[in-house]
Structures are given as C-alpha cells and as structure tokens.
Motif scaffolding. Structure first.
Motif, short mmCIF file in Angstrom:
data_model
loop_
_atom_site.label_atom_id
_atom_site.label_comp_id
_atom_site.label_asym_id
_atom_site.label_seq_id
_atom_site.Cartn_x
_atom_site.Cartn_y
_atom_site.Cartn_z
N GLU A 113 0.83 -1.21 0.00
CA GLU A 113 0.00 0.00 0.00
C GLU A 113 0.87 1.26 0.00
N LEU A 114 1.94 1.24 0.79
CA LEU A 114 2.85 2.40 0.81
C LEU A 114 3.49 2.62 -0.55
N ASP A 115 3.84 1.51 -1.22
CA ASP A 115 4.42 1.64 -2.57
C ASP A 115 3.40 2.25 -3.54
N PHE A 116 2.14 1.86 -3.39
CA PHE A 116 1.11 2.42 -4.28
C PHE A 116 0.95 3.92 -4.03
N TRP A 117 0.91 4.33 -2.78
CA TRP A 117 0.72 5.74 -2.46
C TRP A 117 2.02 6.55 -2.57
N LYS A 118 3.11 5.87 -3.00
CA LYS A 118 4.41 6.51 -3.22
C LYS A 118 4.93 7.18 -1.95
N ILE A 119 4.89 6.41 -0.87
CA ILE A 119 5.38 6.88 0.42
C ILE A 119 6.51 5.96 0.85
N ASP A 120 7.60 6.53 1.31
CA ASP A 120 8.79 5.77 1.69
C ASP A 120 8.54 5.00 2.99
N VAL A 121 9.14 3.81 3.06
CA VAL A 121 9.00 2.98 4.25
C VAL A 121 9.68 3.62 5.46
N ASP A 122 10.61 4.55 5.24
CA ASP A 122 11.32 5.20 6.35
C ASP A 122 10.38 6.00 7.25
N PHE A 123 9.19 6.33 6.76
CA PHE A 123 8.24 7.08 7.60
C PHE A 123 7.53 6.18 8.62
N LEU A 124 7.73 4.87 8.52
CA LEU A 124 7.18 3.97 9.52
C LEU A 124 7.88 4.18 10.86
N ASP A 125 7.12 4.03 11.94
CA ASP A 125 7.72 4.11 13.27
C ASP A 125 8.64 2.90 13.48
N GLU A 126 9.59 3.02 14.42
CA GLU A 126 10.59 1.98 14.62
C GLU A 126 9.96 0.63 14.97
N CYS A 127 8.92 0.65 15.81
CA CYS A 127 8.29 -0.62 16.19
C CYS A 127 7.68 -1.31 14.99
N CYS A 128 7.10 -0.53 14.09
CA CYS A 128 6.50 -1.11 12.89
C CYS A 128 7.55 -1.58 11.89
N LYS A 129 8.70 -0.89 11.87
CA LYS A 129 9.80 -1.36 11.01
C LYS A 129 10.29 -2.72 11.47
N CYS A 130 10.39 -2.92 12.79
CA CYS A 130 10.81 -4.22 13.32
C CYS A 130 9.81 -5.30 12.92
N LEU A 131 8.51 -4.98 13.02
CA LEU A 131 7.48 -5.94 12.62
C LEU A 131 7.57 -6.28 11.15
N LEU A 132 7.81 -5.26 10.32
CA LEU A 132 7.96 -5.49 8.89
C LEU A 132 9.19 -6.34 8.60
N GLY A 133 10.30 -6.07 9.34
CA GLY A 133 11.50 -6.87 9.16
C GLY A 133 11.29 -8.33 9.52
N GLU A 134 10.53 -8.58 10.61
CA GLU A 134 10.23 -9.96 11.01
C GLU A 134 9.42 -10.67 9.93
N LYS A 135 8.44 -9.97 9.36
CA LYS A 135 7.61 -10.59 8.33
C LYS A 135 8.42 -10.88 7.07
N ASN A 136 9.35 -9.97 6.74
CA ASN A 136 10.22 -10.22 5.59
C ASN A 136 11.09 -11.45 5.81
N ASP A 137 11.60 -11.59 7.06
CA ASP A 137 12.40 -12.78 7.39
C ASP A 137 11.56 -14.05 7.28
N GLU A 138 10.30 -13.97 7.73
CA GLU A 138 9.42 -15.13 7.61
C GLU A 138 9.18 -15.50 6.15
N LEU A 139 9.00 -14.48 5.30
CA LEU A 139 8.80 -14.75 3.87
C LEU A 139 10.03 -15.41 3.27
N GLU A 140 11.22 -14.95 3.69
CA GLU A 140 12.44 -15.57 3.19
C GLU A 140 12.54 -17.03 3.65
#
Length: 481
Positions: A106-133
């Motif tokens: 959704e962020l990619d569609f709205w052309k918003i950088d992932v860096d605007f995510l709060d740190e806690c949400c970045k950690c959650l996104l990183g965990e999900k990326n690791d799970e996908l890998e």
C-alpha cells in the motif's frame, strides 16, 4: 521514492494549500486538506492535487467524478487510515490486524517511503520479511526434493536414497525407515542401561562381571543399523562435506565410533599395552554411548524447537547463571562466617560452603552440609528463597521463546504448503490454457481449410470469415447483456 516533507518555514506557498482533496477509498470517503498533502510532494495524492489533465488523473486513480471532484481508489480503507497519519502527524503506525507485507505494498502504491514507519512497525515489517524468506527457503527445499534427478543411474539412485533416509513424509517406505531408526535408538539406549544391572551380567574369564552375550548381540545389531544408516545418508547427501560437518551428524558418528574403537582395542590393543589399560579405555569409550540418545532429535520436531529456544535464550540463561553465581558467593561466605562459632561446624572453608550454597539455592538440599547456629539457619532460609526467585525470573522469557518459535514453525510449514498448492494450481491453469489454445488453433485451421475447399468447389456458397482469437472470449460486461 524519497518522499521528503517540505520545509515548514519555506517562503513559497501553493495556491492548492487551501483546497480540499476528496478521496473515496474502497467505499469510505475522506477529505484531506491541501496544506497537509503538499507536505509530501512526491506522494500520489500530492501529484493528484496538482493534476489538471484528465489523462494524468486517470493514470493516478481508478475513477474520477468531475462534478463532485471526488477521486476513487480500489484500495484497502483500513490501510489508508494509517497512511493518513503521515500527512497530519508525520509518521505511520501499522494498526493491529493489518498484514505488514500488504501494508508495504500500500505504501508503494501511495508513493510513500518505508522510512516514515515508526521503529516498532519497522521491526514488525523486518520480522515478516524474514518469515517470507524462510518460507521461500522451505519451498525451494521442497521443490528441490520433488525435482527431477540427474539422467544417470547413480543420480536417480542417490535421489531415491536421500528421500528414503531423510524425508519420512516422502513415501511409505521412508516412514517405515524413520520408525525403525527411532526403535533402534530406543532399544540401544535400553540395552545400555540394562547391561549395567548385576543380575543380568555373567561371570567373565577373569572372575569379574561382564555384559551378557545376548546384550552384546543386540548392541552389535543396533550398531550395524546405525552404521548402515549413516553410510547411506552420507553417500546420498547432495553436499557431503556440509553433511559430515553438521552437528547432528557428528552426534551420529560419536554414537557408533566407540563400538569400533573398543573392538579394535580388544583385538589388537592387548599386544600393544597392558590389559588393565585396555579395559579402562574400553570402559571410558562405553560411556560415550550415551551420545546416541541425542539421535532422537532428528526424529522429534519438539526437541529441535527446544534446542532453538535455548539458543535464542542465551541472554536469559546468562542472567540466571549470574544471579545464582552472586547468590552462591554471598550466602556461602555468610554461612561460613556465621557457622565458625559452633564447635562442630560443617563449614570448613568458603569453597566448601559453595557446595552448600548451590544445593540450597536450587532447593535440592542433600543434607550432607547444614547449618547448626540460629544465624546460619536464617541465612539458609533467605538463600533458598532468593534461589527460587532467581530461577523463576528468567523462566518466563525462555518459555515465550519456545512457544513463539514452535508456533512460527507451524505457520511456516502451513504457509509453505499453501504456496506449493498455489504453484500447482497455477501450473494446472497454464496447462489448461495452453491445451485450450492448441484446440482453438486446430479448430481454426480445420475450419479454414474446409471453408477454402467450399469456396473453390461451389462459388454460390457465401464465405463467412471466422472471428479473431481475441473475440472468441466474452468479457463480463458482454456476457451480462
């Protein structure tokens, strides 16, 4: 993307700052103000606010109502509520119940950088990326197992043996092999214990008790199975060096090595060294047979999960040992000091008091050393209370790590199976589409030849051209007419 906010103290002001932007996200209507949207000029909404050309507007949204000046987007309304926080608060939080990976899309569609995510949400996104890998790795492993082997006879044999010995779920014979391996491990462990019972031992040539010949025969049969199993797994392994250096495979070697070393020492060792030394060496090697109980970890996902949880809990285990070490030192020194006034004290030194502090703080209490003075008894009561607290504090994080990893493994296995099912369905759909197209080509070719023949033989017949291939299928709107 690099959506950087505009400087608030900029002297330039846009005329669009006072405008309202009405967007309809999945049926939910939102009104945003120009001054908030223009803070991020590279986002999709900021580009949409500056657009005046209908073609450009159509490329940025799904639909547009010119009379209401309302833009329609077929996107997730819950995710957009999180995106709106950026325009008004400068940061984004992923709400509970939203998939982080989908939110990143959704962020990619709205052309918003992932860096605007709060740190806690970045950690959650990183965990999900690791799970996908990890899911991708499991899918690759499963596809590699299902893939075709080499054309050579040895390649096919190697693939078959690897599945037979390492993949119990691949076939019924593989499950039988896994069950037999598990039973041999249990039988070998039971025999090792039973052989030490004096009533089951027999008198040797030198008058000492030795293992019963039946126990020796069972042990030899188990070692033969373990040896054959290891050799077959090593020969069929795709990466033999990596296989040999794996921890569980080293355990397998340690489980069978003492038998052969003992056999060599028994047959040729007596001529090289004294018989007493040979017997002592054999006895020491027999103790190494306890390593075979760790072979059960190959057949138990629960033991593997426990091992991983302990690896992830090194920090908590370190805290536990530190708490106990401090308590042992303090209470051992206090116990030694307080017991010196008693004439029959059992605390001869502080290092000897360490043993008392260990068995007291761990609530074992053998009773070989105990305090006799009143102050010593009070010190003992405080020490085992502190020991209970010190042991209980890190236990909860360790249990959480175990449960979290166990649930994660279950989710990854299910996700990998679903991914494979989707891949199989897509492959079947492609095959069906290819066969349908081939059938259409054949029908078109035959009909064209038939029409050509009719046009040559009978000039009075009217020739009806066939529809183009793309018109053979009606879309949903045409089918509803």
């Amino acid at each position: 993307m690099g959506t950087e906010p505009r400087s608030p103290d900029s002297s330039e002001t846009d005329a669009s700052d006072d405008q309202e932007l009405v967007v309809n996200i999945g049926g939910v209507r939102h009104v945003l103000y120009g001054y908030a949207v223009n803070r991020y000029p590279e986002s999709r909404l900021a580009e949409l606010m500056d657009c005046t050309d209908n073609e450009a507007i159509s490329s940025l949204c799904d639909d547009y109502d010119k009379s209401k000046r309302e833009f329609y987007f077929d996107r997730d309304p819950d995710s957009f509520k999180c995106v709106m926080e950026l325009y008004y608060f400068g940061e984004i939080h992923i709400k509970k119940g939203i998939c982080p990976i989908c939110f990143k899309n959704e962020l990619d569609f709205w052309k918003i950088d992932v860096d605007f995510l709060d740190e806690c949400c970045k950690c959650l996104l990183g965990e999900k990326n690791d799970e996908l890998e990890e899911i991708a790795q499991q899918v690759k492993l499963i596809l590699a197992d299902r893939g075709e082997s080499a054309d050579t006879c040895w390649g096919k044999t190697e693939k078959f043996l690897w599945k037979l010995m390492e993949k119990p779920d691949s076939s019924c014979p593989a499950r039988v092999i896994a069950v037999l391996s598990f039973l041999f491990i249990l039988i070998s462990s039971v025999v090792m214990c039973m052989s030490t019972i004096p009533e089951l031992q027999v008198m040797g040539e030198e008058g000492d008790l030795v293992e019963h010949p039946a126990m020796d025969s069972i042990e030899t049969a188990c070692i033969g199975w373990f040896t054959a199993e290891y050799i077959l797994r090593l020969l069929s392994a795709p990466h033999k060096l990596k296989f040999a250096l794996a921890f569980m495979n080293i355990i397998d070697v340690l489980a069978i090595l003492p038998f052969y070393v003992s056999l060599i020492l028994t047959t040729i060792g007596a001529t090289l060294m004294e018989l007493t030394n040979v017997q002592q060496a054999i006895q020491a090697l027999r103790i190494m047979r306890i390593a075979r109980i760790f072979k059960l970890a190959r057949h138990s996902s629960g033991l593997q999960t426990l091992t991983y949880a302990l690896k992830r809990s090194f920090k908590e285990l370190g805290l536990l040992l530190m708490y106990l070490a401090i308590g042992i030192f303090v209470f051992a020194a206090l116990g030694y000091t307080m017991e010196q006034s008693h004439p029959e004290t059992l605390f001869k030194s502080i290092p000897q008091s360490f043993w008392w502090a260990i068995i007291t703080m761990t609530t074992v209490g053998y009773g070989d050393i105990y305090p006799k003075t009143t102050l010593g008894k009070i010190n003992a009561a405080i020490s085992f209370l502190c020991g209970i607290i010190a042991i209980a504090l890190p236990i909860h994080p360790i249990i959480n790590n175990f449960v979290r990893y166990y649930n994660k493994q279950k989710v990854l296995e299910t996700a990998a199976k679903h991914e494979l099912e989707l891949m199989e369905l897509n492959a079947k759909d492609r095959e069906a589409e290819d066969s349908r197209r081939q059938h259409i080509d054949i029908v078109i070719t035959k009909t064209s030849n038939l029409s050509l023949n009719k046009s040559i033989n009978t000039y009075s017949d009217a020739f009806t051209p066939l529809l183009a291939e793309e018109k053979l299928h009606r879309n949903r709107l045409q089918s509803c007419k």
